[in-house]
Design a protein around this motif. Structure first.
Motif, PDB file in Angstrom:
ATOM      1  N   ASN A 154       0.852  -1.187   0.000  1.00  0.00           N
ATOM      2  CA  ASN A 154       0.000   0.000   0.000  1.00  0.00           C
ATOM      3  C   ASN A 154       0.891   1.242   0.000  1.00  0.00           C
ATOM      4  O   ASN A 154       1.235   1.788   1.049  1.00  0.00           O
ATOM      5  CB  ASN A 154      -0.907   0.004   1.226  1.00  0.00           C
ATOM      6  CG  ASN A 154      -2.016  -1.012   1.129  1.00  0.00           C
ATOM      7  OD1 ASN A 154      -2.848  -0.955   0.227  1.00  0.00           O
ATOM      8  ND2 ASN A 154      -2.032  -1.963   2.047  1.00  0.00           N
ATOM      9  N   ASN A 155       1.258   1.672  -1.206  1.00  0.00           N
ATOM     10  CA  ASN A 155       2.179   2.793  -1.338  1.00  0.00           C
ATOM     11  C   ASN A 155       1.495   4.081  -1.759  1.00  0.00           C
ATOM     12  O   ASN A 155       2.012   5.175  -1.494  1.00  0.00           O
ATOM     13  CB  ASN A 155       3.268   2.442  -2.366  1.00  0.00           C
ATOM     14  CG  ASN A 155       4.157   3.619  -2.695  1.00  0.00           C
ATOM     15  OD1 ASN A 155       4.903   4.114  -1.848  1.00  0.00           O
ATOM     16  ND2 ASN A 155       4.081   4.098  -3.935  1.00  0.00           N
ATOM     17  N   ALA A 156       0.329   4.002  -2.400  1.00  0.00           N
ATOM     18  CA  ALA A 156      -0.353   5.204  -2.896  1.00  0.00           C
ATOM     19  C   ALA A 156      -0.598   6.181  -1.744  1.00  0.00           C
ATOM     20  O   ALA A 156      -1.102   5.800  -0.691  1.00  0.00           O
ATOM     21  CB  ALA A 156      -1.667   4.828  -3.554  1.00  0.00           C
ATOM     22  N   GLY A 157      -0.237   7.427  -1.968  1.00  0.00           N
ATOM     23  CA  GLY A 157      -0.424   8.425  -0.921  1.00  0.00           C
ATOM     24  C   GLY A 157      -0.258   9.827  -1.460  1.00  0.00           C
ATOM     25  O   GLY A 157       0.412  10.035  -2.472  1.00  0.00           O
ATOM     26  N   ILE A 158      -0.875  10.782  -0.782  1.00  0.00           N
ATOM     27  CA  ILE A 158      -0.734  12.180  -1.160  1.00  0.00           C
ATOM     28  C   ILE A 158      -0.530  13.034   0.081  1.00  0.00           C
ATOM     29  O   ILE A 158      -0.990  12.695   1.172  1.00  0.00           O
ATOM     30  CB  ILE A 158      -1.957  12.705  -1.939  1.00  0.00           C
ATOM     31  CG1 ILE A 158      -3.244  12.560  -1.102  1.00  0.00           C
ATOM     32  CG2 ILE A 158      -2.098  12.017  -3.280  1.00  0.00           C
ATOM     33  CD1 ILE A 158      -4.455  13.231  -1.727  1.00  0.00           C
ATOM     34  N   SER A 159       0.195  14.115  -0.092  1.00  0.00           N
ATOM     35  CA  SER A 159       0.294  15.163   0.923  1.00  0.00           C
ATOM     36  C   SER A 159       0.015  16.482   0.228  1.00  0.00           C
ATOM     37  O   SER A 159       0.663  16.806  -0.774  1.00  0.00           O
ATOM     38  CB  SER A 159       1.683  15.190   1.564  1.00  0.00           C
ATOM     39  OG  SER A 159       1.803  16.292   2.450  1.00  0.00           O
ATOM     40  N   LEU A 160      -0.943  17.223   0.742  1.00  0.00           N
ATOM     41  CA  LEU A 160      -1.316  18.491   0.107  1.00  0.00           C
ATOM     42  C   LEU A 160      -0.588  19.681   0.719  1.00  0.00           C
ATOM     43  O   LEU A 160      -0.822  20.827   0.336  1.00  0.00           O
ATOM     44  CB  LEU A 160      -2.827  18.673   0.152  1.00  0.00           C
ATOM     45  CG  LEU A 160      -3.589  17.565  -0.599  1.00  0.00           C
ATOM     46  CD1 LEU A 160      -5.091  17.810  -0.547  1.00  0.00           C
ATOM     47  CD2 LEU A 160      -3.116  17.454  -2.041  1.00  0.00           C
ATOM     48  N   HIS A 161       0.285  19.411   1.678  1.00  0.00           N
ATOM     49  CA  HIS A 161       1.228  20.419   2.190  1.00  0.00           C
ATOM     50  C   HIS A 161       0.552  21.729   2.590  1.00  0.00           C
ATOM     51  O   HIS A 161       1.046  22.816   2.273  1.00  0.00           O
ATOM     52  CB  HIS A 161       2.312  20.710   1.146  1.00  0.00           C
ATOM     53  CG  HIS A 161       3.049  19.494   0.661  1.00  0.00           C
ATOM     54  ND1 HIS A 161       3.859  18.747   1.481  1.00  0.00           N
ATOM     55  CD2 HIS A 161       3.082  18.897  -0.561  1.00  0.00           C
ATOM     56  CE1 HIS A 161       4.376  17.744   0.780  1.00  0.00           C
ATOM     57  NE2 HIS A 161       3.915  17.803  -0.452  1.00  0.00           N
ATOM     58  N   GLU A 162      -0.553  21.651   3.292  1.00  0.00           N
ATOM     59  CA  GLU A 162      -1.177  22.882   3.759  1.00  0.00           C
ATOM     60  C   GLU A 162      -0.181  23.655   4.645  1.00  0.00           C
ATOM     61  O   GLU A 162       0.432  23.065   5.543  1.00  0.00           O
ATOM     62  CB  GLU A 162      -2.435  22.580   4.575  1.00  0.00           C
ATOM     63  CG  GLU A 162      -3.515  21.835   3.802  1.00  0.00           C
ATOM     64  CD  GLU A 162      -3.465  20.340   4.019  1.00  0.00           C
ATOM     65  OE1 GLU A 162      -4.489  19.671   3.843  1.00  0.00           O
ATOM     66  OE2 GLU A 162      -2.366  19.821   4.362  1.00  0.00           O
ATOM     67  N   PRO A 163      -0.001  24.950   4.393  1.00  0.00           N
ATOM     68  CA  PRO A 163       1.014  25.707   5.141  1.00  0.00           C
ATOM     69  C   PRO A 163       0.776  25.747   6.654  1.00  0.00           C
ATOM     70  O   PRO A 163       1.718  25.708   7.435  1.00  0.00           O
ATOM     71  CB  PRO A 163       0.922  27.111   4.533  1.00  0.00           C
ATOM     72  CG  PRO A 163       0.339  26.898   3.176  1.00  0.00           C
ATOM     73  CD  PRO A 163      -0.607  25.754   3.321  1.00  0.00           C
ATOM     74  N   THR A 164      -0.497  25.834   7.053  1.00  0.00           N
ATOM     75  CA  THR A 164      -0.808  25.940   8.478  1.00  0.00           C
ATOM     76  C   THR A 164      -2.066  25.133   8.797  1.00  0.00           C
ATOM     77  O   THR A 164      -2.789  24.686   7.896  1.00  0.00           O
ATOM     78  CB  THR A 164      -1.069  27.406   8.904  1.00  0.00           C
ATOM     79  OG1 THR A 164      -2.342  27.827   8.367  1.00  0.00           O
ATOM     80  CG2 THR A 164       0.027  28.326   8.417  1.00  0.00           C
ATOM     81  N   PHE A 165      -2.343  25.006  10.081  1.00  0.00           N
ATOM     82  CA  PHE A 165      -3.566  24.368  10.564  1.00  0.00           C
ATOM     83  C   PHE A 165      -4.803  25.023   9.965  1.00  0.00           C
ATOM     84  O   PHE A 165      -5.781  24.353   9.601  1.00  0.00           O
ATOM     85  CB  PHE A 165      -3.593  24.461  12.096  1.00  0.00           C
ATOM     86  CG  PHE A 165      -4.883  24.052  12.737  1.00  0.00           C
ATOM     87  CD1 PHE A 165      -5.218  22.709  12.872  1.00  0.00           C
ATOM     88  CD2 PHE A 165      -5.754  25.005  13.227  1.00  0.00           C
ATOM     89  CE1 PHE A 165      -6.409  22.331  13.473  1.00  0.00           C
ATOM     90  CE2 PHE A 165      -6.947  24.639  13.831  1.00  0.00           C
ATOM     91  CZ  PHE A 165      -7.277  23.292  13.950  1.00  0.00           C
TER      92      PHE A 165
END
Length: 277
Positions: free
Chosen positions: A116-127
Motif C-alpha cells: 500500500n504505497n499510494a499516498g498524497i500530501s497536500l502540504h497545507e502551510p498551516t492548521f
C-alpha cells in the motif's frame, strides 16, 4: 556482496549566513540474489517515485510485480522499463477495489503480497489552511483506500488459504504529533499495521510498514539528481527511493519471517526523542 554507488552533489548554499559543506551520500545496495523469487506482488502508486523504485527492486529479486495508479501513461512507461505488469486504479474509489484485487490476482496468477504505497500530501502551510476538501482527499487516499484494499486482499488470501504479506508505506510523520491530515493518516496507518498483524498472525499473513524520512519524489519536490542537502534530516541529506526500497524488499522476503506488526522508520533516528536532544 554489495554494490557501492557514490552520489556526489556539490553545490554552494547559504544557511543562516554560513556556507554549507558539499554533501556526499554513500549508498549501499544488496546485490540481487533471488530473495523474492516466486513472490507475486501488487504495488499501489507504483508508476513513479518510491513505488517505481520498489517495483524495480522486487523484479530484480525475482518477483512478479503488478503496479497500479491513476496515470496509465506513466504506469505503462514504468512497466515497460522494468519488466512488470500494470493496471490502472484510483484507491479513493472504494467501489472498484474488490474487482481490482480479483483482476490483479488473475494477472499475477495468485498474488501473495500487497504494498500500500499510494499516498498524497497536500502540504497545507498551516492548521488554518486545512479545508474539508483537503482533509477528505488525504484520508481517502492514505488511509481509507489502503484499509479497504487490504480488506479485499486479505479476504482473498483467507479464502484461498494462502500465506501472504501486506506492507504499508507510512511516514516519519506518523511517529510524531501533527496538525495536518497527512500526519494524522500516517499515525492511523501505524496503528492499523499493529492491529492487523495481531489479527492475521495465525493465518500466516504478515503486516508491516516502512516509514521513510523525506525522500526524493514528486510529492516532496526533491530530485534524486539534484542537490541532496537537507539540514533538518539527521544525515543532512534527503533519502533516495532506492535505499528505502531495500528495507521494503527485506520485509517482503522470507528472511523477515519472524517480523510482523513493525513500523521500520527509515530516517536515521531523526524522530527519536532522547532526553539530551
Amino acid at each position: 556482496m554489495s554494490l557501492k554507488q557514490y552520489l556526489k552533489r556539490g553545490c554552494r548554499f547559504i544557511l543562516n549566513g554560513v556556507p554549507v559543506k558539499n554533501i556526499t551520500a554513500n549508498i549501499m545496495y544488496l546485490q540481487p540474489n533471488g530473495r523474492l523469487s516466486g513472490k507475486k506482488i501488487i504495488i499501489t502508486g507504483g508508476g513513479k517515485g518510491l513505488g517505481a523504485a520498489m517495483a524495480e527492486k522486487f523484479v530484480a529479486e525475482g518477483a512478479s510485480v503488478l503496479i497500479s495508479g491513476r496515470n496509465e501513461k506513466t504506469l505503462k512507461e514504468t512497466a515497460e522499463r522494468i519488466g512488470c505488469k500494470y493496471f490502472t486504479l484510483d484507491v479513493q474509489d472504494t467501489s472498484v477495489l474488490n474487482k481490482f484485487i480479483s483482476e490483479a490476482d488473475s494477472i499475477l496468477e495468485g498474488a501473495d503480497c500487497l504494498v500500500n504505497n499510494a499516498g498524497i500530501s497536500l502540504h497545507e502551510p498551516t492548521f488554518f489552511d486545512v479545508t474539508p476538501e483537503t482533509f477528505d482527499a488525504q484520508i481517502a487516499t492514505n488511509l481509507r483506500g489502503g484499509f479497504f484494499l487490504t480488506q479485499s486482499f486479505t479476504r482473498l488470501l483467507l479464502k484461498e488459504k494462502r500465506k501472504g504479506n501486506v506492507l504499508f508505506v507510512s511516514s516519519e510523520t506518523g511517529e510524531t504529533v501533527d496538525i495536518r491530515p497527512y500526519g494524522f493518516t500516517k499515525a492511523a496507518v501505524n496503528s492499523m499495521v499493529q492491529g492487523l498483524a495481531c489479527l492475521f498472525v495465525k493465518d500466516g499473513i504478515r503486516v508491516n510498514a516502512i516509514a521513510p524520512g523525506i525522500t526524493a519524489s514528486d510529492m516532496t519536490g526533491f530530485k534524486a539528481n539534484g542537490n541532496l542537502f537537507l539540514a533538518g534530516n539527521a544525515t543532512e541529506r534527503i533519502y533516495l527511493p532506492e535505499e528505502v526500497a531495500e528495507t521494503a524488499c527485506f520485509l517482503l522476503s522470507d528472511a523477515s519471517g519472524c517480523v510482523s506488526g513493525q513500523v521500520i522508520v527509515c530516517n536515521n533516528g531523526k524522530t527519536i526523542n532522547p532526553r539530551w536532544k
